[in-house]
Design an enzyme around this catalytic site. Structure first.
Site, PDB file in Angstrom:
ATOM      1  N   ASP A   8       0.887  -1.156   0.000  1.00  0.00           N
ATOM      2  CA  ASP A   8       0.000   0.000   0.000  1.00  0.00           C
ATOM      3  C   ASP A   8       0.932   1.213   0.000  1.00  0.00           C
ATOM      4  OD1 ASP A   8      -2.331   1.637   0.478  1.00  0.00           O
ATOM      5  OD2 ASP A   8      -1.597   1.821   2.535  1.00  0.00           O
ATOM      6  N   ASP A  10      -0.065   5.101   0.791  1.00  0.00           N
ATOM      7  CA  ASP A  10      -0.308   6.099   1.849  1.00  0.00           C
ATOM      8  C   ASP A  10      -0.222   5.438   3.227  1.00  0.00           C
ATOM      9  OD1 ASP A  10      -0.967   8.240   0.033  1.00  0.00           O
ATOM     10  OD2 ASP A  10      -2.950   7.372  -0.217  1.00  0.00           O
TER      11      ASP A  10
END
Ligand code: BG6
Ligand code: MG
Length: 212
Positions: A8, A10
């Protein structure tokens, strides 16, 4: 045997999760809707429009689609002001060295992010050409906890989902990865999630994962 790691973006590769919070907070204040760090947790991994809908649940007013799009654009303009100030020095040495070591161990490295700003963020960090595959918010129909973003990242590399490890800071992302039968390493806000196979105190703990 894990041969691919899907990150991922962020809150995992960089701290843009905080910029999301600041931008949503400013919009919420303008709309007189209460919004704090705890509310922000619900937005991790969730798309921009779905995040706005969650924030507006607290409002007594009903807004049209056109107004909602205006709000989302406003938030994104604010958010991008933070992103544009980022430089490669915002990529932590620990993250970069760990990524390099994982690559040297032979793993394929990918990004699986709901963000439509993924390419901009990677460019700001000097990582635009680093990953073997990128699947982002511009390429998916369903946001996490739907597994689409991770499945597409694995598909881009022609990899079996069972051989992928997803690194996530969002509960929604852990659920998404598990429902694609992938391995899950949880970090930060997702640490301790029942959907995770590994719990990382810090990013470099990825190097300790026993891959059999
Ligand atoms: C995710 C974030 O990575 O991207 C969410 O965790 C965010 O908070 C989502 O809403 C969409 O981001 P963007 O950049 O397309 O608004
Ligand atoms: Mg995240």
């Amino acid at each position: 045997m894990i041969d691919t790691i899907i990150f991922d973006l962020d809150g995992v590769i960089c701290s843009t999760d905080h910029y999301h919070y600041l931008a949503w907070k400013k919009l919420s204040d303008e709309l007189h809707i209460s919004f704090d760090e705890k509310d922000n947790e619900k937005l991790r991994g969730v798309s921009r429009m779905e995040s706005l809908d969650i924030i507006l649940e607290k409002s007594s007013q009903t807004y049209s689609q056109v107004e909602k799009e205006e709000f989302a654009n406003k938030k994104n303009t604010l958010y991008q002001q933070y992103l544009k100030q980022m430089t490669p020095s915002d990529l932590s040495v620990e993250v970069k060295e760990t990524l390099d070591q994982l690559r040297n161990k032979g793993y394929r490295l990918a990004i699986g992010s709901s963000s439509k700003n993924t390419k901009l963020i990677l460019k700001q960090l000097g990582l635009e050409n680093y990953f073997d595959a990128i699947c982002d918010g511009t390429m998916i129909q369903y946001s996490k906890p739907h597994p689409e973003v991770f499945m597409k990242a694995a598909d881009l590399l022609g990899k079996n989902y069972k051989n992928c490890l997803v690194v996530e800071d969002a509960l929604a992302g852990c659920i998404a990865a598990k429902s694609a039968s992938m391995h899950v390493a949880a970090i930060s806000s997702a640490y301790g999630s029942p959907y995770a196979d590994y719990h990382l105190n810090t990013f470099k703990d990825l190097l300790e994962i026993n891959n059999k």
